[in-house]
Scaffold this motif. Structure first.
Motif, short mmCIF file in Angstrom:
data_model
loop_
_atom_site.label_atom_id
_atom_site.label_comp_id
_atom_site.label_asym_id
_atom_site.label_seq_id
_atom_site.Cartn_x
_atom_site.Cartn_y
_atom_site.Cartn_z
N LYS A 127 37.63 54.23 29.26
CA LYS A 127 37.92 52.93 29.05
C LYS A 127 37.46 51.96 29.81
CE LYS A 127 42.51 50.53 28.15
NZ LYS A 127 43.87 50.73 28.19
N ALA A 128 37.80 52.06 31.16
CA ALA A 128 37.43 51.13 32.17
C ALA A 128 35.79 50.93 32.37
CB ALA A 128 37.80 51.67 33.44
N THR A 129 35.15 51.96 32.19
CA THR A 129 33.74 51.85 32.21
C THR A 129 32.92 51.03 30.83
OG1 THR A 129 33.11 53.91 31.41
CG2 THR A 129 33.34 53.60 33.79
N GLU A 130 33.76 51.27 29.53
CA GLU A 130 33.25 50.53 28.51
C GLU A 130 33.74 49.03 28.68
OE1 GLU A 130 35.06 52.45 25.18
OE2 GLU A 130 33.51 54.08 25.22
N ALA A 131 34.95 48.62 29.17
CA ALA A 131 35.17 47.32 29.54
C ALA A 131 34.39 46.65 30.48
CB ALA A 131 36.53 47.34 29.74
N SER A 132 33.93 47.60 31.47
CA SER A 132 32.87 47.11 32.64
C SER A 132 31.84 46.57 32.05
CB SER A 132 32.96 47.99 33.61
OG SER A 132 32.10 47.56 34.65
N LEU A 133 31.13 47.34 31.08
CA LEU A 133 30.15 47.15 30.33
C LEU A 133 30.20 45.93 29.73
CD1 LEU A 133 27.14 47.97 29.14
CD2 LEU A 133 28.36 49.16 27.41
#
Length: 160
Positions: A127-133
Motif C-alpha cells: 500500500k505504501a509503495t503504491e502510494a509512493s509511486l
C-alpha cells in the motif's frame, strides 16, 4: 560539514528556499561520505533516489491515518530528486515503480518487510509503495506560498 549555500538559501534568513534545494544540499553532503565505497556518480545517484523513494514509503506508512485509509497523502513536499528527474527517465527506470514492483512481487519475503519495516506487513508495504509511486510520478499541484518572505526568497534565488 559546511555546504555552499550561496544560491540555495534566502539571503535574509539563510534558510533553504525549496525542498529541492534541501535535497540537493543533502545529496552534496552525503556524496563525499560514500565516495570510497560508491565510486561511480551514476551509481550513487541511483542509490540516493532509491533511498528517497523508500523513505517516502516509510513516511506514508508511519502515519496511522494513512494506514487506516482515512488520509491519502499523494505528494509530500520533499519528494526531491527522484521526482524531479522522473520525467527524464526511460520507461522502467523509475525507482518508485521498481520499489512498488519489488514489494508486490516479493511480498513477505521482501527485504524491508523481513527486516521489520512496514510493521513486517507485506500488505502495508504494498500500500505504501503504491502510494509512493503516485507521489513520484504525479505532477505537483501549484500551491500559493504560505509566507510572503518565502515567495521573495524563492524569487531572489531563481532570479540570478
Amino acid at each position: 560539514m559546511a555546504a555552499s549555500t550561496s544560491e540555495t538559501t534566502c539571503p535574509t534568513t539563510g534558510r533553504y528556499t525549496t525542498m529541492r534545494d534541501s535535497t540537493e544540499w543533502l545529496y552534496a553532503a552525503l556524496r563525499p561520505l560514500f565516495a570510497a565505497s560508491v565510486t561511480e556518480k551514476a551509481t550513487f545517484d541511483q542509490y540516493f533516489q532509491d533511498a528517497e523513494v523508500l523513505l517516502n514509503a516509510l513516511a506514508l506508512d508511519s502515519d496511522p491515518r494513512f494506514r487506516d485509509g482515512q488520509h491519502r497523502h499523494i505528494r509530500p513536499s520533499w519528494t526531491g530528486l527522484a521526482a524531479v528527474y522522473d520525467r527524464y527517465r526511460s520507461p522502467g527506470a523509475n525507482p518508485a515503480a521498481q520499489l512498488a514492483q519489488q514489494a508486490a512481487v516479493e511480498g513477505a519475503e521482501w527485504g524491508p518487510v523481513r527486516s521489520g519495516l512496514f510493521g513486517s506487513s507485506a500488505e502495508r508495504a504494498r500500500k505504501a509503495t503504491e502510494a509512493s509511486l503516485e507521489a513520484f510520478t504525479v505532477p505537483p499541484r501549484p500551491t500559493p506560498s504560505a509566507r510572503p518572505e518565502r515567495e521573495a526568497c524563492n524569487s531572489a534565488a531563481h532570479a540570478g
